[in-house]
Motif scaffolding. Structure first.
Motif, PDB file in Angstrom:
ATOM      1  N   ILE A  33      -9.554-114.911 110.270  1.00  0.00           N
ATOM      2  CA  ILE A  33      -8.189-115.303 111.018  1.00  0.00           C
ATOM      3  C   ILE A  33      -7.649-113.890 111.372  1.00  0.00           C
ATOM      4  N   CYS A  34      -8.116-112.625 110.881  1.00  0.00           N
ATOM      5  CA  CYS A  34      -7.093-111.496 111.327  1.00  0.00           C
ATOM      6  C   CYS A  34      -7.836-111.173 113.090  1.00  0.00           C
ATOM      7  N   GLU A  35      -8.691-111.913 113.392  1.00  0.00           N
ATOM      8  CA  GLU A  35      -9.318-111.801 114.806  1.00  0.00           C
ATOM      9  C   GLU A  35      -8.624-112.839 115.731  1.00  0.00           C
ATOM     10  N   ARG A  90       5.778-113.212 124.223  1.00  0.00           N
ATOM     11  CA  ARG A  90       4.632-113.825 124.575  1.00  0.00           C
ATOM     12  C   ARG A  90       3.522-113.261 123.333  1.00  0.00           C
ATOM     13  N   ASN A  91       3.711-112.170 122.788  1.00  0.00           N
ATOM     14  CA  ASN A  91       2.892-111.681 121.945  1.00  0.00           C
ATOM     15  C   ASN A  91       3.472-110.311 121.138  1.00  0.00           C
ATOM     16  N   VAL A  92       2.760-109.729 120.265  1.00  0.00           N
ATOM     17  CA  VAL A  92       3.165-108.685 119.620  1.00  0.00           C
ATOM     18  C   VAL A  92       3.846-107.373 120.355  1.00  0.00           C
ATOM     19  N   SER A  93       2.945-107.216 121.703  1.00  0.00           N
ATOM     20  CA  SER A  93       3.269-106.117 122.544  1.00  0.00           C
ATOM     21  C   SER A  93       4.455-106.584 123.203  1.00  0.00           C
ATOM     22  N   ASP A  94       4.610-107.874 123.568  1.00  0.00           N
ATOM     23  CA  ASP A  94       5.928-108.194 124.405  1.00  0.00           C
ATOM     24  C   ASP A  94       7.223-107.816 123.348  1.00  0.00           C
ATOM     25  N   GLU A 118      -2.269 -97.966 113.121  1.00  0.00           N
ATOM     26  CA  GLU A 118      -1.646 -99.223 113.858  1.00  0.00           C
ATOM     27  C   GLU A 118      -2.922 -99.706 114.978  1.00  0.00           C
ATOM     28  N   HIS A 119      -2.600-100.925 115.358  1.00  0.00           N
ATOM     29  CA  HIS A 119      -3.317-101.458 116.234  1.00  0.00           C
ATOM     30  C   HIS A 119      -2.752-100.661 117.615  1.00  0.00           C
ATOM     31  N   PRO A 120      -3.711-100.502 118.734  1.00  0.00           N
ATOM     32  CA  PRO A 120      -3.182 -99.799 119.612  1.00  0.00           C
ATOM     33  C   PRO A 120      -1.765-100.386 120.620  1.00  0.00           C
ATOM     34  N   ASN A 121      -1.615-101.823 120.187  1.00  0.00           N
ATOM     35  CA  ASN A 121      -0.602-102.295 120.927  1.00  0.00           C
ATOM     36  C   ASN A 121       0.755-102.092 120.141  1.00  0.00           C
ATOM     37  N   ASN A 122       0.761-101.425 118.852  1.00  0.00           N
ATOM     38  CA  ASN A 122       1.959-100.481 118.505  1.00  0.00           C
ATOM     39  C   ASN A 122       1.658 -99.290 118.623  1.00  0.00           C
ATOM     40  N   THR A 169      -2.177-103.981 107.761  1.00  0.00           N
ATOM     41  CA  THR A 169      -3.127-103.371 108.982  1.00  0.00           C
ATOM     42  C   THR A 169      -4.150-104.053 109.539  1.00  0.00           C
ATOM     43  N   PHE A 170      -4.540-104.049 110.792  1.00  0.00           N
ATOM     44  CA  PHE A 170      -5.625-104.736 111.333  1.00  0.00           C
ATOM     45  C   PHE A 170      -7.157-104.152 110.694  1.00  0.00           C
ATOM     46  N   ALA A 171      -7.131-103.129 110.166  1.00  0.00           N
ATOM     47  CA  ALA A 171      -8.135-102.421 109.310  1.00  0.00           C
ATOM     48  C   ALA A 171      -7.644-101.336 108.758  1.00  0.00           C
ATOM     49  N   VAL A 194       8.710-104.476 112.453  1.00  0.00           N
ATOM     50  CA  VAL A 194       7.434-104.679 111.680  1.00  0.00           C
ATOM     51  C   VAL A 194       6.531-105.465 112.965  1.00  0.00           C
ATOM     52  N   ASP A 195       5.350-105.109 112.913  1.00  0.00           N
ATOM     53  CA  ASP A 195       4.100-105.752 113.593  1.00  0.00           C
ATOM     54  C   ASP A 195       3.829-106.666 112.398  1.00  0.00           C
ATOM     55  N   GLY A 196       4.332-107.925 112.671  1.00  0.00           N
ATOM     56  CA  GLY A 196       3.807-109.014 111.385  1.00  0.00           C
ATOM     57  C   GLY A 196       2.608-109.822 111.767  1.00  0.00           C
ATOM     58  N   VAL A 197       1.995-109.473 112.954  1.00  0.00           N
ATOM     59  CA  VAL A 197       0.886-110.399 113.461  1.00  0.00           C
ATOM     60  C   VAL A 197      -0.333-110.848 112.192  1.00  0.00           C
ATOM     61  N   GLN A 198      -0.606-109.605 111.467  1.00  0.00           N
ATOM     62  CA  GLN A 198      -1.662-110.005 110.385  1.00  0.00           C
ATOM     63  C   GLN A 198      -1.077-110.764 109.405  1.00  0.00           C
ATOM     64  N   SER A 199       0.243-110.863 109.034  1.00  0.00           N
ATOM     65  CA  SER A 199       0.831-111.342 107.663  1.00  0.00           C
ATOM     66  C   SER A 199       1.269-112.981 108.166  1.00  0.00           C
ATOM     67  N   THR A 217       5.424-110.838 116.379  1.00  0.00           N
ATOM     68  CA  THR A 217       4.065-111.510 116.068  1.00  0.00           C
ATOM     69  C   THR A 217       3.805-112.335 117.341  1.00  0.00           C
ATOM     70  N   SER A 218       2.447-112.740 117.466  1.00  0.00           N
ATOM     71  CA  SER A 218       2.049-113.894 118.487  1.00  0.00           C
ATOM     72  C   SER A 218       1.738-114.723 117.541  1.00  0.00           C
ATOM     73  N   THR A 219       1.210-116.130 118.021  1.00  0.00           N
ATOM     74  CA  THR A 219       1.054-117.277 117.379  1.00  0.00           C
ATOM     75  C   THR A 219      -0.789-117.303 117.332  1.00  0.00           C
ATOM     76  N   SER A 220      -1.289-116.095 118.015  1.00  0.00           N
ATOM     77  CA  SER A 220      -2.728-116.547 118.085  1.00  0.00           C
ATOM     78  C   SER A 220      -3.551-116.055 116.846  1.00  0.00           C
ATOM     79  N   LYS A 221      -2.691-115.760 115.631  1.00  0.00           N
ATOM     80  CA  LYS A 221      -3.649-115.715 114.507  1.00  0.00           C
ATOM     81  C   LYS A 221      -3.243-116.419 113.367  1.00  0.00           C
ATOM     82  N   GLY A 222      -2.815-115.940 112.230  1.00  0.00           N
ATOM     83  CA  GLY A 222      -2.091-116.751 111.106  1.00  0.00           C
ATOM     84  C   GLY A 222      -1.306-118.074 111.472  1.00  0.00           C
TER      85      GLY A 222
END
Ligand code: PLP
Length: 405
Positions: A33-35, A90-94, A118-122, A169-171, A194-199, A217-222
């Protein structure tokens, strides 16, 4: 069936009922799901409702946008804040770029962010602020890949306007000590983003209590929705201090509700988080998010976290027992739903020079255990649909693969 027999029926486990709605889980053990998300039947029906309405022209713009309003309100409920604090993005980056360019900053002001964690988008959004004469102050993470909160706090000075970090963190997947970082930011009137996409959707947030000023956050993960739709939370005390760089109708207080009517050339920004929204919405994404949020709210975010963390802990400890080196503790405050094994940065996105990781990954792929390699580590991540059988099956595969290596 008699009414007595009905009364004696054991109640269905809501998590197993939830699990049964994912067709992908009939084919594979999904620990990724982290992907990316997998599609629940109810979310597919949400998107189909949108397509049916398009095909039959049975909804006007207001009808569709009610779904955006609903999704915002449900995300707000998940995060325990008022719907007026949530923007559809749209997503985290947005979300991150929106805050980056809305924050009043003078030349020489800076942003503190953790370089390699951090993910490159942050990271790119902050590097881009160099154009405006702002510094992206990069703080090294700890050797284990977790955020070095002390060093981040030490990097804050009188010219710091924003601190940005991932909730997880994504990793390798450590859960960040947001509370400590946020308290330090609050004391200095610095915006914690906070980049909250992983949580989001997996670990509990209470944004009314946590010292977080913004969460993207985006809705494309959790959150189990689609790509290209997400949310930006901005705390009430900051909304009117931020002036979005881009402007279109949703962000402007209208004189009438008519979509095409100008509110006058002397416009006023919306007093709530809609000031951060730009143009038409990704409506398919909103329909999906609305349906997915119903599922998550029904299960309850505290119950989801309580289910997921012990399963993640069991996978971490089981992997260690089979000779793998866990990168994130199996319990405690930095544990998350992400489980990683192997040396950090012994490779990159999809590859590893660790002699154990690449063949193990190939074996798991063959056995249909979905996972990824990130920063050279073998990475799994769990959600509410995972159960103890998934963990046992994965550990059996790891044991068999390790024996054959
Ligand atoms: C921590 C983190 N941030 C951001 C993203 C993706 O950002 P965006 O939603 O802008 O595509 C990912 C995707 O893997 C991620 O793991």
């Amino acid at each position: 069936m008699t009414s007595e027999a009905i009364l004696q029926q054991p109640e269905a486990d809501p998590f197993e009922t939830f699990r049964a709605g994912f067709p992908a889980l009939r084919e594979q053990t999904y620990l990724s799901i982290c992907e990316k998300m997998i599609l629940h039947d109810a979310v597919r029906r949400g998107v189909e409702l949108f397509l049916d309405r398009l095909a039959m022209a049975t909804a006007d713009r207001d009808g569709h946008e009610q779904m955006v309003t609903g999704a915002r309100a449900k995300f707000a409920r998940l995060m325990n804040v008022a719907p007026a604090t949530i923007a559809a993005v749209r997503n985290v980056s947005d979300g991150i770029n929106t805050v980056a360019w809305a924050m009043p900053m003078a030349e020489g002001d800076n942003v503190v962010v953790s370089a390699d964690a951090e993910h490159p988008n942050n990271l790119y959004p902050w590097l881009r602020l160099g154009r405006r004469g702002n510094e992206a102050r990069m703080v090294a993470p700890r050797p284990d890949g977790s955020l070095d909160i002390d060093a981040m706090i030490a990097a804050i000075d009188a010219r710091t306007r924003i601190v940005s970090c991932a909730s997880v963190t994504f990793a390798p997947g450590h859960r960040s000590d947001i509370a400590r970082l946020g308290e330090a930011c609050r004391a200095r009137d610095v915006f914690l983003l906070v980049d909250g996409v992983q949580s989001a959707g997996i670990l509990a947030h209470d944004l009314s209590a946590e010292p977080i000023d913004g969460l993207a956050t985006s809705t494309s993960k959790g959150l189990l929705g689609l790509y290209g739709f997400g949310f930006l939370y901005v705390s009430p005390k900051w909304i009117e201090r931020l002036e979005p760089a881009y402007l279109s109708r949703p962000a402007v207080k209208m004189l009438t509700d008519d979509h095409s009517t100008m509110g006058g050339h002397d416009y006023e920004l919306q007093p709530d988080s809609r000031r951060f929204e730009v143009g038409s919405y990704n409506l398919a994404g909103a329909y999906a998010a609305d349906a997915a949020l119903d599922l998550l709210l029904d299960l309850g975010i505290a119950a989801i976290e309580e289910r997921v963390l012990p399963l993640a802990g069991a996978l971490t400890e089981g992997g260690a027992a089979h000779g793998l080196t866990p990168a994130v503790p199996s319990k405690g405050p930095s544990q998350s739903h992400v489980v990683t094994f192997g040396a950090l940065d012994a490779g990159g996105h999809g590859f590893s020079s660790d002699p154990m990781i690449a063949p193990l990954s190939a074996y798991l792929r063959e056995a249909k255990v979905a996972h990824t390699i990130r920063r050279g580590q073998l990475r799994f991540a769990l959600h509410a649909y995972n159960n103890a059988d998934d963990i046992d099956r994965t550990l059996d595969c790891i044991a068999a693969a390790m024996k054959s290596l």
